[in-house]
Structure formats: structure tokens, C-alpha cells
Write a protein that holds these residues in place. Structure first.
Motif, PDB file in Angstrom:
ATOM      1  N   UNK A   1      29.136  45.063  35.721  1.00  0.00           N
ATOM      2  CA  UNK A   1      29.823  45.482  36.937  1.00  0.00           C
ATOM      3  C   UNK A   1      30.391  44.248  37.633  1.00  0.00           C
ATOM      4  N   UNK A   2      31.707  44.153  37.675  1.00  0.00           N
ATOM      5  CA  UNK A   2      32.384  43.115  38.440  1.00  0.00           C
ATOM      6  C   UNK A   2      32.846  43.786  39.735  1.00  0.00           C
ATOM      7  N   UNK A   3      32.043  43.648  40.770  1.00  0.00           N
ATOM      8  CA  UNK A   3      32.362  44.311  42.035  1.00  0.00           C
ATOM      9  C   UNK A   3      33.616  43.712  42.653  1.00  0.00           C
ATOM     10  N   UNK A   4      34.351  44.542  43.352  1.00  0.00           N
ATOM     11  CA  UNK A   4      35.599  44.120  43.989  1.00  0.00           C
ATOM     12  C   UNK A   4      35.575  44.526  45.452  1.00  0.00           C
ATOM     13  N   UNK A   5      36.238  43.741  46.248  1.00  0.00           N
ATOM     14  CA  UNK A   5      36.373  44.025  47.674  1.00  0.00           C
ATOM     15  C   UNK A   5      37.809  44.439  47.972  1.00  0.00           C
ATOM     16  N   UNK A   6      37.964  45.324  48.944  1.00  0.00           N
ATOM     17  CA  UNK A   6      39.307  45.740  49.342  1.00  0.00           C
ATOM     18  C   UNK A   6      39.957  44.617  50.134  1.00  0.00           C
ATOM     19  N   UNK A   7      41.188  44.325  49.762  1.00  0.00           N
ATOM     20  CA  UNK A   7      41.956  43.280  50.434  1.00  0.00           C
ATOM     21  C   UNK A   7      43.389  43.768  50.597  1.00  0.00           C
ATOM     22  N   UNK A   8      43.713  44.239  51.799  1.00  0.00           N
ATOM     23  CA  UNK A   8      45.077  44.652  52.077  1.00  0.00           C
ATOM     24  C   UNK A   8      45.582  45.771  51.191  1.00  0.00           C
ATOM     25  N   UNK A   9      44.782  46.775  50.937  1.00  0.00           N
ATOM     26  CA  UNK A   9      45.238  47.923  50.167  1.00  0.00           C
ATOM     27  C   UNK A   9      45.012  47.819  48.667  1.00  0.00           C
ATOM     28  N   UNK A  10      44.424  46.711  48.202  1.00  0.00           N
ATOM     29  CA  UNK A  10      44.089  46.612  46.779  1.00  0.00           C
ATOM     30  C   UNK A  10      42.665  46.120  46.648  1.00  0.00           C
ATOM     31  N   UNK A  11      42.121  46.252  45.470  1.00  0.00           N
ATOM     32  CA  UNK A  11      40.755  45.819  45.214  1.00  0.00           C
ATOM     33  C   UNK A  11      40.784  44.640  44.263  1.00  0.00           C
ATOM     34  N   UNK A  12      40.082  43.560  44.628  1.00  0.00           N
ATOM     35  CA  UNK A  12      40.028  42.342  43.811  1.00  0.00           C
ATOM     36  C   UNK A  12      38.587  41.904  43.619  1.00  0.00           C
ATOM     37  N   UNK A  13      38.272  41.434  42.415  1.00  0.00           N
ATOM     38  CA  UNK A  13      36.987  40.793  42.177  1.00  0.00           C
ATOM     39  C   UNK A  13      37.075  39.360  42.693  1.00  0.00           C
ATOM     40  N   UNK A  14      35.941  38.697  42.729  1.00  0.00           N
ATOM     41  CA  UNK A  14      35.950  37.259  42.974  1.00  0.00           C
ATOM     42  C   UNK A  14      36.634  36.610  41.775  1.00  0.00           C
ATOM     43  N   UNK A  15      37.079  35.372  41.929  1.00  0.00           N
ATOM     44  CA  UNK A  15      37.723  34.684  40.811  1.00  0.00           C
ATOM     45  C   UNK A  15      36.736  34.503  39.668  1.00  0.00           C
ATOM     46  N   UNK A  16      37.236  34.701  38.463  1.00  0.00           N
ATOM     47  CA  UNK A  16      36.448  34.513  37.250  1.00  0.00           C
ATOM     48  C   UNK A  16      37.138  33.392  36.477  1.00  0.00           C
ATOM     49  N   UNK A  17      36.448  32.289  36.322  1.00  0.00           N
ATOM     50  CA  UNK A  17      37.056  31.132  35.667  1.00  0.00           C
ATOM     51  C   UNK A  17      37.355  31.399  34.204  1.00  0.00           C
ATOM     52  N   UNK A  18      38.457  30.830  33.725  1.00  0.00           N
ATOM     53  CA  UNK A  18      38.807  30.963  32.311  1.00  0.00           C
ATOM     54  C   UNK A  18      39.249  29.620  31.766  1.00  0.00           C
ATOM     55  N   UNK A  19      39.149  29.486  30.437  1.00  0.00           N
ATOM     56  CA  UNK A  19      39.497  28.241  29.758  1.00  0.00           C
ATOM     57  C   UNK A  19      40.913  28.288  29.192  1.00  0.00           C
ATOM     58  N   UNK A  20      41.250  29.399  28.552  1.00  0.00           N
ATOM     59  CA  UNK A  20      42.552  29.540  27.907  1.00  0.00           C
ATOM     60  C   UNK A  20      42.752  30.992  27.516  1.00  0.00           C
ATOM     61  N   UNK A  21      43.936  31.305  27.018  1.00  0.00           N
ATOM     62  CA  UNK A  21      44.145  32.641  26.468  1.00  0.00           C
ATOM     63  C   UNK A  21      45.011  32.533  25.220  1.00  0.00           C
TER      64      UNK A  21
END
Length: 129
Positions: A24-44
Motif C-alpha cells: 500500500x503506497x498511501x496518497x494524500x489529496x493535493x489540489x484535486x489529485x492524489x499523490x504518494x510521497x516521492x519514491x526514489x528511482x535509479x533509472x528506467x
């Protein structure tokens, strides 16, 4: 208001056996949308695999967030349990062994196979988990 994003995940249990789990990556409402906290990544990377592509049992190594863009991918565990991921589905592969356990392809890991009659296209994002 808290909104969960439930992501299917391949991880390892206390015995080093690959299992499916929902994270479960919980998200908070921010201005009409829901965002999780930042999840760090290395590359794609962008992946393509032809119809019939299959792997032997293996471990993910680095945690990888996979988004299916085209086709279907079947992920199967050693116990025969499996999930099929289709267009728009996502999952995290992060099964790995502690350094003191040596990989045994008859016990550990998961395998993957492109199923159906369409090639696979997916995005792989290496995560800092």
C-alpha cells in the motif's frame, strides 16, 4: 483524506521463498489529485519481448516497478501460484535473497512468460527501496 494505491509485489518471505504481496503506497489529496510521497528511482528502461518469451526461475535483484504497455506477462512462483499482468497493469518485482543464502532454481525465485498472441512492451523503473 488518505487514498491507497495497492501495488502487487513479488517479494521474499522469511525463508527466502518468493511470494506475492500487496504493498500500500498511501496518497494524500493535493489540489484535486492524489499523490504518494516521492519514491526514489535509479533509472528506467523500455522492454520488448516477443510472443513465447520465457525465463527460468530467477530473482529480481534490484526492486523494479514494471508497467505493462502492450501484451500480457505471466509471473509464476515456485508453488505454482501465478498472476497475469495485462495492458495498464503494474507490479513491483523485488524478490532477493540474503547474502548468506545461495540461489537454488528449484526453491527460489519466480519465472516470467509472455502469454497470448501479442508481443510485450513494458517500462522497467529501478527503485530505491
Amino acid at each position: 483524506m488518505n487514498q491507497p494505491f495497492i501495488i502487487p509485489t513479488i517479494t521474499t518471505n522469511e525463508n527466502g521463498i518468493s511470494v506475492f504481496e500487496n504493498i500500500d503506497f498511501s496518497a494524500q489529496q493535493r489540489g484535486g489529485l492524489f499523490l504518494t510521497e516521492q519514491i526514489g528511482s535509479k533509472n528506467f528502461r523500455i522492454r520488448k519481448s516477443e510472443v513465447g518469451y520465457a525465463t527460468d526461475f530467477h530473482l529480481a535483484g534490484d526492486a523494479t516497478f514494471i508497467i505493462i504497455q502492450k501484451g500480457s506477462l505471466k509471473i509464476e512462483l515456485q508453488n505454482g501460484e501465478y498472476k497475469i499482468f495485462n495492458i495498464g497493469d503494474c507490479f513491483i518485482a523485488k524478490d532477493n535473497l540474503p547474502e548468506n543464502i545461495e540461489f537454488d532454481a528449484k526453491i527460489h525465485g519466480h519465472k516470467a512468460r509472455v502469454v497470448g498472441n501479442e508481443s510485450l512492451q513494458a517500462i522497467h523503473i529501478k527503485l530505491n527501496l
